[in-house]
Scaffold this motif. Structure first.
Motif, PDB file in Angstrom:
ATOM      1  N   ALA A  54     105.058  15.897  73.266  1.00 50.10           N
ATOM      2  CA  ALA A  54     104.679  16.299  73.318  1.00 50.10           C
ATOM      3  C   ALA A  54     104.740  17.312  73.795  1.00 50.10           C
ATOM      4  CB  ALA A  54     103.069  15.818  74.346  1.00 50.10           C
ATOM      5  N   VAL A  55     104.044  18.909  73.811  1.00 49.31           N
ATOM      6  CA  VAL A  55     103.864  20.374  74.281  1.00 49.31           C
ATOM      7  C   VAL A  55     102.668  20.312  74.865  1.00 49.31           C
ATOM      8  CG1 VAL A  55     104.434  22.874  73.022  1.00 49.31           C
ATOM      9  CG2 VAL A  55     104.966  20.765  71.695  1.00 49.31           C
ATOM     10  N   VAL A  56     103.230  21.081  76.125  1.00 55.22           N
ATOM     11  CA  VAL A  56     102.399  21.838  77.107  1.00 55.22           C
ATOM     12  C   VAL A  56     102.026  22.800  77.139  1.00 55.22           C
ATOM     13  CG1 VAL A  56     101.250  21.382  79.312  1.00 55.22           C
ATOM     14  CG2 VAL A  56     102.428  19.261  78.490  1.00 55.22           C
ATOM     15  N   LEU A  57     100.870  23.527  76.611  1.00 56.99           N
ATOM     16  CA  LEU A  57     100.935  24.558  77.140  1.00 56.99           C
ATOM     17  C   LEU A  57     100.422  25.883  78.141  1.00 56.99           C
ATOM     18  CD1 LEU A  57     101.003  25.490  73.241  1.00 56.99           C
ATOM     19  CD2 LEU A  57      99.430  26.670  73.346  1.00 56.99           C
ATOM     20  N   VAL A  58     100.884  26.319  78.091  1.00 57.67           N
ATOM     21  CA  VAL A  58     100.064  27.002  79.316  1.00 57.67           C
ATOM     22  C   VAL A  58     100.147  28.568  79.133  1.00 57.67           C
ATOM     23  CG1 VAL A  58     100.755  27.822  81.584  1.00 57.67           C
ATOM     24  CG2 VAL A  58     102.177  25.415  81.229  1.00 57.67           C
ATOM     25  N   ASP A  59      98.946  28.391  79.891  1.00 53.86           N
ATOM     26  CA  ASP A  59      98.266  30.121  79.227  1.00 53.86           C
ATOM     27  C   ASP A  59      98.606  31.276  80.833  1.00 53.86           C
ATOM     28  OD1 ASP A  59      97.254  32.506  78.612  1.00 53.86           O
ATOM     29  OD2 ASP A  59      94.972  32.202  78.365  1.00 53.86           O
ATOM     30  N   ALA A  60      99.542  32.368  80.181  1.00 52.38           N
ATOM     31  CA  ALA A  60     100.317  32.918  81.406  1.00 52.38           C
ATOM     32  C   ALA A  60      99.670  33.966  81.430  1.00 52.38           C
ATOM     33  CB  ALA A  60     100.964  33.960  80.815  1.00 52.38           C
ATOM     34  N   THR A  61      98.223  34.399  80.959  1.00 52.97           N
ATOM     35  CA  THR A  61      97.236  34.768  81.489  1.00 52.97           C
ATOM     36  C   THR A  61      95.934  34.669  82.151  1.00 52.97           C
ATOM     37  OG1 THR A  61      95.796  34.169  79.502  1.00 52.97           O
ATOM     38  CG2 THR A  61      97.218  36.187  79.134  1.00 52.97           C
ATOM     39  N   LYS A  62      95.850  33.049  82.633  1.00 51.32           N
ATOM     40  CA  LYS A  62      95.166  32.827  83.928  1.00 51.32           C
ATOM     41  C   LYS A  62      96.226  32.393  84.777  1.00 51.32           C
ATOM     42  CE  LYS A  62      92.756  29.627  79.850  1.00 51.32           C
ATOM     43  NZ  LYS A  62      92.629  28.400  79.534  1.00 51.32           N
ATOM     44  N   LEU A  63      97.300  32.770  84.976  1.00 51.11           N
ATOM     45  CA  LEU A  63      98.015  32.603  86.035  1.00 51.11           C
ATOM     46  C   LEU A  63      97.966  33.484  87.414  1.00 51.11           C
ATOM     47  CD1 LEU A  63      99.828  30.072  84.571  1.00 51.11           C
ATOM     48  CD2 LEU A  63      98.147  29.286  85.768  1.00 51.11           C
TER      49      LEU A  63
END
Length: 434
Positions: free
Chosen positions: A115-124
């Protein structure tokens, strides 16, 4: 500095890899898959021409195939796409990020190798060294652990859209590693990517050392990940899916039916003694046929047909289990403790009865008690009288008929069940035996 881990030599990295993308809403999962397809030359030009918006290629439309998905700009159902590189083939699923579609994500993850868990840097709050991850990122990561997805890669996306990409990647990567340690989640790497611009997905970034990362691209990592190893070292367990009757024969040395299915655990060979669950009758395997009806042994993960040495009442849903030298086999159980991912829109309440599917066998299951609910923010267990939609908790189930189960941490096939609502026939829960 790269956080990638080395892949053991003994693991199978040549077979087709089944993987999914998951994470929170609008983290760029569909765009990432579109980038993988386009940059690996898996999309024809006429297909690309059909996914244009305002003169620009919208990569997300390559996987968002439903009209509702296109209209709303969200992923609703799991879309599978196939592509290959010189190193291997891939089957990739785009799982929805919305909390209300967690059931779709669980369905896709249950058969995934990675699995590739994507994390949006702009939301953090990426400037904060102690930043908090999004709840859906944590929830999906926990579900991957519960479903025993063996390889997890965190991909930090949209780093091209922040002022200091190196600082953002350092802080977000530290938060992901701290969460993984706290959750005891094994992961392979944390990788910076820009799915929109294609940086570090298939091709490297324009500038070497972007975000301070010197490791392989996402695709190079995926090419190194192993497929899920079958449970070949466990005692034989074989769920009967279909019964085929021979034509009339004068041979009385064996039964006249072939029991077909996929070997769930162990290795199937002629001469083995087996017990039929839940009835308890025993017999000896007289003949084993592979998927093309050739005789020979068959290992876990492959389809097979079994002919027993005598006629027994065996039907779809029964299990054939190995009998050891002492005459013992896996004992079916009427009560089980389990971890449950609740997928229905209505809360789970004790006392409700559902259909439980184990292998190909349906039995009635009653929820005796909700033991704990897992807090996805703190990973703490707390008492609960109900489980709301998309919650994860520990429960006790009472079965109308015994089932041959094992803990999910030992066997994916024997330790997994699905609960189905008896009235609406909706999938209500994914159940993992503890």
């Amino acid at each position: 500095m790269s956080t990638a881990t080395a892949t053991p030599v003994a693991e199978d990295t040549s077979a087709a890899l089944r993987l999914i993308t998951c994470g929170s809403v609008d983290d760029g999962k569909s765009t990432l898959i579109g980038r993988l397809l386009v940059d690996s030359k898996a999309v024809l030009q006429d297909h690309l021409a059909g996914v244009q918006r305002q003169g620009q290629t919208d990569l997300a439309l390559l996987t968002d195939g439903l009209s509702a998905e296109r209209e709303q700009g969200i992923t609703i159902d799991v879309a599978y796409r196939y592509f290959s590189t010189e190193a291997r083939k891939f089957i990739i699923g785009d799982a929805p990020g919305h909390e209300q579609y967690t059931r779709n994500m669980v369905t896709a993850a249950s058969s995934a190798d990675a699995a590739v868990v994507l994390v949006d840097a702009t939301k953090l709050d990426w400037r904060n060294p102690a930043l908090a991850l999004l709840p859906q990122t944590r929830r999906h990561s926990l579900l991957l652990k519960l479903l025993r997805v063996p390889s997890v890669v965190f991909a930090v996306n949209k780093l091209d859209a922040v002022e200091d990409s190196a600082l953002a990647f350092a802080h977000i990567g530290a938060a992901l590693r701290a969460f993984a340690v706290q959750a005891e989640l094994a992961f392979k790497a944390v990788v910076p990517v820009s799915a929109l611009k294609g940086w570090n997905v298939v091709d490297g970034p324009e500038a070497a050392g972007w975000c301070g990362y010197q490791g392989p691209t996402l695709l190079e990592l995926l090419e190194q990940l192993p497929v899920t190893a079958p449970d070949a070292a466990l005692p034989l367990a074989f769920p009967v899916q279909w019964v085929e009757k021979f034509s009339s024969s004068s041979d009385t040395s064996q039964g006249r039916r072939v029991f077909w299915g996929r070997v769930a655990a162990g290795t199937l060979a002629a001469g083995q003694r087996v017990r039929v669950a839940p009835h308890g009758q025993t017999a000896v395997v007289a003949q084993v046929l592979d998927h093309v009806r050739q005789p020979g042994s068959v290992a876990a993960g492959h389809s097979a047909g079994i002919v027993l040495d005598r006629e027994l009442d065996v039907s779809r849903g029964d299990w054939l289990l190995a009998v050891d030298e002492a005459g013992e086999s896996l004992a079916p159980q009427r009560e089980i403790a389990a971890t449950l991912a609740w997928l229905d829109d209505e809360p789970l309440l004790p006392g409700r009865t559902y259909w439980a599917l184990h292998g190909h066998r349906w039995v009635k299951a009653k929820v005796k008690r909700i033991v704990h609910q897992l807090d996805i923010h703190t990973l703490a267990e707390h008492d609960a009288t109900e489980l709301p939609p998309n919650a994860i908790g520990h429960v006790e189930l009472a079965l109308q008929e015994p089932l041959a189960v094992q803990p999910f941490v030992r066997s994916r096939a024997l330790g997994a069940l699905v609960l189905v609502d008896t009235a609406s026939h909706r999938t209500a829960a994914a159940v993992l035996v503890r």
